[in-house]
Structure formats: C-alpha cells, structure tokens
Design a protein around this motif. Structure first.
Motif, PDB file in Angstrom:
ATOM      1  N   LYS A 165       0.833  -1.204   0.000  1.00 13.67           N
ATOM      2  CA  LYS A 165       0.000   0.000   0.000  1.00 13.67           C
ATOM      3  C   LYS A 165       0.871   1.259   0.000  1.00 13.67           C
ATOM      4  CE  LYS A 165      -3.850  -2.226   2.410  1.00 13.67           C
ATOM      5  NZ  LYS A 165      -4.744  -2.182   3.594  1.00 13.67           N
ATOM      6  N   THR A 166       0.318   2.321  -0.584  1.00 12.40           N
ATOM      7  CA  THR A 166       1.057   3.580  -0.710  1.00 12.40           C
ATOM      8  C   THR A 166       0.368   4.675   0.076  1.00 12.40           C
ATOM      9  OG1 THR A 166       1.765   2.955  -2.948  1.00 12.40           O
ATOM     10  CG2 THR A 166       1.979   5.277  -2.327  1.00 12.40           C
ATOM     11  N   LEU A 167       1.131   5.367   0.879  1.00 12.96           N
ATOM     12  CA  LEU A 167       0.625   6.472   1.695  1.00 12.96           C
ATOM     13  C   LEU A 167       1.083   7.796   1.104  1.00 12.96           C
ATOM     14  CD1 LEU A 167      -0.718   7.413   4.434  1.00 12.96           C
ATOM     15  CD2 LEU A 167       1.629   7.437   5.345  1.00 12.96           C
ATOM     16  N   ILE A 168       0.171   8.764   1.046  1.00 17.28           N
ATOM     17  CA  ILE A 168       0.509  10.121   0.619  1.00 17.28           C
ATOM     18  C   ILE A 168       0.792  10.962   1.856  1.00 17.28           C
ATOM     19  CG2 ILE A 168      -0.297  12.209  -0.550  1.00 17.28           C
ATOM     20  CD1 ILE A 168      -2.272  10.374  -2.085  1.00 17.28           C
ATOM     21  N   ILE A 169       1.938  11.627   1.882  1.00 21.22           N
ATOM     22  CA  ILE A 169       2.260  12.568   2.959  1.00 21.22           C
ATOM     23  C   ILE A 169       2.514  13.924   2.317  1.00 21.22           C
ATOM     24  CG2 ILE A 169       3.880  13.187   4.789  1.00 21.22           C
ATOM     25  CD1 ILE A 169       4.339  10.226   5.271  1.00 21.22           C
ATOM     26  N   TRP A 170       1.596  14.848   2.539  1.00 22.04           N
ATOM     27  CA  TRP A 170       1.723  16.190   1.960  1.00 22.04           C
ATOM     28  C   TRP A 170       2.425  17.084   2.975  1.00 22.04           C
ATOM     29  CZ3 TRP A 170      -0.227  17.606  -2.922  1.00 22.04           C
ATOM     30  CH2 TRP A 170      -0.065  18.954  -3.252  1.00 22.04           C
ATOM     31  N   GLY A 171       3.655  17.464   2.643  1.00 21.69           N
ATOM     32  CA  GLY A 171       4.465  18.246   3.575  1.00 21.69           C
ATOM     33  C   GLY A 171       5.518  17.390   4.235  1.00 21.69           C
ATOM     34  N   SER A 173       8.765  17.494   4.474  1.00 20.67           N
ATOM     35  CA  SER A 173       9.946  18.048   5.136  1.00 20.67           C
ATOM     36  C   SER A 173       9.605  18.802   6.414  1.00 20.67           C
ATOM     37  CB  SER A 173      10.720  18.972   4.184  1.00 20.67           C
ATOM     38  OG  SER A 173       9.927  20.091   3.812  1.00 20.67           O
ATOM     39  N   THR A 174       8.318  18.841   6.794  1.00 21.86           N
ATOM     40  CA  THR A 174       7.918  19.463   8.057  1.00 21.86           C
ATOM     41  C   THR A 174       8.317  18.560   9.224  1.00 21.86           C
ATOM     42  OG1 THR A 174       5.742  18.408   8.043  1.00 21.86           O
ATOM     43  CG2 THR A 174       5.946  20.536   6.910  1.00 21.86           C
ATOM     44  N   SER A 175       8.228  19.076  10.436  1.00 25.24           N
ATOM     45  CA  SER A 175       8.600  18.267  11.595  1.00 25.24           C
ATOM     46  C   SER A 175       7.657  17.080  11.761  1.00 25.24           C
ATOM     47  CB  SER A 175       8.618  19.116  12.867  1.00 25.24           C
ATOM     48  OG  SER A 175       7.344  19.662  13.143  1.00 25.24           O
ATOM     49  N   VAL A 176       6.394  17.228  11.362  1.00 26.15           N
ATOM     50  CA  VAL A 176       5.469  16.096  11.368  1.00 26.15           C
ATOM     51  C   VAL A 176       5.781  15.162  10.216  1.00 26.15           C
ATOM     52  CG1 VAL A 176       3.050  15.374  11.212  1.00 26.15           C
ATOM     53  CG2 VAL A 176       3.655  17.436  12.493  1.00 26.15           C
ATOM     54  N   GLY A 177       6.033  15.736   9.043  1.00 27.42           N
ATOM     55  CA  GLY A 177       6.262  14.929   7.851  1.00 27.42           C
ATOM     56  C   GLY A 177       7.468  14.021   7.926  1.00 27.42           C
ATOM     57  N   VAL A 178       8.579  14.520   8.448  1.00 27.37           N
ATOM     58  CA  VAL A 178       9.791  13.684   8.497  1.00 27.37           C
ATOM     59  C   VAL A 178       9.605  12.493   9.427  1.00 27.37           C
ATOM     60  CG1 VAL A 178      11.386  15.529   7.829  1.00 27.37           C
ATOM     61  CG2 VAL A 178      10.825  15.202  10.256  1.00 27.37           C
ATOM     62  N   ASN A 179       8.825  12.679  10.482  1.00 21.34           N
ATOM     63  CA  ASN A 179       8.527  11.563  11.371  1.00 21.34           C
ATOM     64  C   ASN A 179       7.511  10.614  10.749  1.00 21.34           C
ATOM     65  OD1 ASN A 179       9.949  11.949  14.087  1.00 21.34           O
ATOM     66  ND2 ASN A 179       9.098  13.979  13.753  1.00 21.34           N
ATOM     67  N   ALA A 180       6.514  11.180  10.071  1.00 20.82           N
ATOM     68  CA  ALA A 180       5.493  10.348   9.434  1.00 20.82           C
ATOM     69  C   ALA A 180       6.091   9.452   8.355  1.00 20.82           C
ATOM     70  CB  ALA A 180       4.401  11.236   8.841  1.00 20.82           C
ATOM     71  N   ILE A 181       7.021   9.986   7.578  1.00 16.76           N
ATOM     72  CA  ILE A 181       7.674   9.178   6.544  1.00 16.76           C
ATOM     73  C   ILE A 181       8.350   7.969   7.172  1.00 16.76           C
ATOM     74  CG2 ILE A 181       9.580   9.117   4.883  1.00 16.76           C
ATOM     75  CD1 ILE A 181       8.963  12.089   4.294  1.00 16.76           C
ATOM     76  N   GLN A 182       9.144   8.216   8.204  1.00 15.06           N
ATOM     77  CA  GLN A 182       9.898   7.119   8.824  1.00 15.06           C
ATOM     78  C   GLN A 182       8.981   6.107   9.508  1.00 15.06           C
ATOM     79  OE1 GLN A 182      13.940   8.263  10.512  1.00 15.06           O
ATOM     80  NE2 GLN A 182      12.840  10.200  10.713  1.00 15.06           N
ATOM     81  N   LEU A 183       7.933   6.576  10.175  1.00 11.03           N
ATOM     82  CA  LEU A 183       6.996   5.668  10.827  1.00 11.03           C
ATOM     83  C   LEU A 183       6.264   4.807   9.811  1.00 11.03           C
ATOM     84  CD1 LEU A 183       5.417   7.995  13.560  1.00 11.03           C
ATOM     85  CD2 LEU A 183       6.980   6.082  13.943  1.00 11.03           C
TER      86      LEU A 183
END
Length: 368
Positions: A165-171, A173-183
């Motif tokens: 499955k593919t997740l879209i993360i909009w943003g 490089s934000t402090s939320v985004g960089v953590n969301a990518i890794q999680l």
C-alpha cells in the motif's frame, strides 16, 4: 529541592517573561527531568495569539513548550523504565486539557512528564537532536495509527515487510512529515510525499519512494498518474492547501479515501486586530467548503489532535516500545535538523518569533 526558572506566558498575546517557578515533584507514573534542550512549535505562538478559539481551558499565567530533552532527576513511585541520571526525550503535555498546568510545560529548567510518553536516548544523540522529535512524532503517530484516523499497521524494528500500500504525505519536510515518513516506512508502507526541491534529498533519505514539488502547477495530476495501479492507504497532510489537493488526488485513486489533517486553517497573514473573530471566520468558512468538497469527492477528513495518543495506547507504543529501540539501532533519524537560537531561557521570545516567521526543514529551539 531544585531551584526552577521558567519562561512564563503571562497572558494572551503577551511576550514571555523569564522568572522563578515552583519545582513540582512527580506523581507515581511521572518523571521530572532537567531540560537541556527545548524546541519551539507553531502551536506555541498560535495558542498565545489566538488560543481563545480552541484552547479556552488554558489559564494564565502558564508555561508552554511541548518538546524537551534532558536528564532524569526524580522518578515517581511506580516508574520502572527510568532512573535518576537517564538521558531522555519527552512530549510535555503543557496544553493537554486533562493535564494542563505550568509544571507540564517545556520552557523551564524542570518539567514533569508521563513515564510512557518519555523515551530513553542513546549517548550518541545530542539533546538538541533529541528535542526535534516529541510533538512532531506524536502528531504523526496520531494521524497514522489511531483507529479513527488512518488506522495503519504499527511500525516495527527492524521495519516491516512491504504490505503493498502507498501512503501520501503532503508536507514531507515538516517536523510532522519527516517523522510520518519514517513511521510509515517502518510499518511497511510505500510513501509518496511533497516538499520543495531543495528538501527532496532529505525526504528521500528518510525513506520516501517518490517526491513531488508541492508548488508545481501539475503536482495533483502528476501524483494521480504516479498512483495508477496502486492501492492508497490514505493521506496525511500538513500546510495550507494540502487537504484540498489530496481530496482531488484520492478522488481519482483506489484505496482508503481518508485524510488526516495536521494543520488547522488560519489567516494567511496573522491579523494585528480582531484576531479572534477573523480566526473563527477563517475556520468556519474553510470547514464549510471542506465539507462540500469532501462529500462531492467521497473523501473523509479529520483533524489530528496529538495529545490523544496519551490515553489510547499509541503514545506508549511509540515512545516506550518503538522509539528507544529504533534510536538505539540507528533505525530512526532525528529530523529535521535543530536550529539553536541561543543558550538560556532568555532566548525563548526570540525563538518563538523565529518559528512564527517561518523556517524550512529546521526545528527552532533553545539550549539550557
């Protein structure tokens, strides 16, 4: 006992004041740390400027600050994971409605923290690096894993096998985004994210499979094309316009048509007068448009509240179970990089103003 000092918020729209503060001893499930680094988040100035709209329970004077890293100086009677002298990071619950109070704020020398919202950090990780995590990590985890949000599978160490499955993360490089990518990657998801071109290498290094320039006129159509034949796990959005763009994308994709939104609508330029009515109008008008568009596109949306992870098991899973192992094994990267404004609480106002002015792929903080 320890002598404490804090950068107090005397009232709405007022600058912080550095003065003495009481030292508060921990309850059974709490620890007290001596802070060595405290980060600044948008919520620290948004609540100060417009908090009457959505944070009406906060009583002034108080102490803000959610991201802390430091050394344990006292533990509660039932604490088992920490001892005096341990190096830790933690999500300080200075604005949580159930725990709100000056002793929980980060902008002071000594902060009272919940054991299960605190993580041990390795000796190789500086306090400044560690303090970039807590609120961004908690917000990302809430949006990704809570059952009423995206409800994704939990991350593991080592990372899970791909679930297709593919997740879209909009943003991204934000402090939320960089953590969301890794999680998300640690949970087995492929990640497509947006950022500015200058930050594409950063998000790719954290595990994003594809990056898109969020300012491109064709970003929506480009993402729709790239997602053809894929099963989408939904979207997590940060920043103005992210939810609207992801509605258009998800309407054309197969999978979970759901958006977890980390950014509340606010005036493009902070108003100097009538901040509360202008803020209310901005939120209500956006919400009405969002409701119509969500029904038209068949996409559900919900705002994220980071502090909900405290009581639903997600916080414990992230801060107690996942993060210490991931940091120790080098499986999770401290991002974005800290931007240290100065050493000492006297730099708190300058740090808040710097964050308010805007930074890219940086986390504003002070050392203590």
């Amino acid at each position: 006992m320890f002598k404490n000092t804090a950068a107090w918020v005397p009232g709405p729209k007022l600058p912080l004041e550095v003065k003495s503060a009481p030292y508060t001893r921990p309850l059974a499930n709490e620890v007290v740390i001596r802070n060595h680094a405290v980060a600044v988040n948008p919520i620290d100035w948004i609540v100060k400027d417009m908090g009457e709209i959505i944070f009406g329970w906060i009583k002034y004077p108080t102490i803000f600050g959610c991201d802390v890293a430091g050394e344990v100086v006292e533990v509660g009677s039932s604490v088992t994971h920490f001892k005096i002298g341990d190096r830790v990071l933690s999500y300080a619950l200075s604005m949580n409605q159930k725990t709100v109070g000056p002793s929980k704020g980060g902008f002071q020398l000594y902060t009272v923290l919940l054991e299960h919202m605190t993580s041990a950090i390795p000796a190789t990780l500086s306090y400044e690096k560690a303090a970039v995590f807590p609120l961004g990590l908690a917000t990302a985890a809430a949006g990704l894993f809570e059952k009423n949000q995206l409800g994704l599978e939990y991350p593991t160490v080592p990372k899970s096998l791909s679930n297709g499955k593919t997740l879209i993360i909009w943003g991204g490089s934000t402090s939320v985004g960089v953590n969301a990518i890794q999680l998300a990657v640690a949970a087995g998801y492929e990640v497509f994210t947006t950022c500015s071109p200058k930050n594409s290498n950063l998000v790719a290094s954290l595990g994003a499979s594809k990056t898109f320039d969020y300012k491109s006129r064709t970003v929506v159509s480009d993402m729709i094309t790239a997602l053809k034949g894929k099963t989408v796990a939904g979207a997590l959005t940060m920043g103005d316009g992210g939810a609207d763009a992801c509605m258009d994308i998800l309407a054309k994709c197969e999978g979970n048509k759901f958006i977890s939104m980390a950014t509340y609508p606010k005036p493009k330029t902070p108003p100097k007068r009538f901040a509360v009515p202008i803020g209310i109008y901005t939120f209500v008008s956006w919400s009405a448009k969002n409701w119509v568009k969500s029904k038209t596109n068949g996409v559900n949306t919900i705002f994220i509240e980071a502090s909900t992870v405290v009581e639903n098991g997600v916080g414990k899973m992230i801060f107690e179970d996942f993060l210490p192992r991931a940091l120790e094994g080098g499986n999770f990267v401290a991002a974005p990089d800290p931007l240290v404004i100065g050493k000492g609480l006297e730099f708190a106002n300058e740090a808040v103003e710097k964050q308010k002015a805007g930074v890219s792929a940086k986390k504003v903080m002070i050392s203590l």
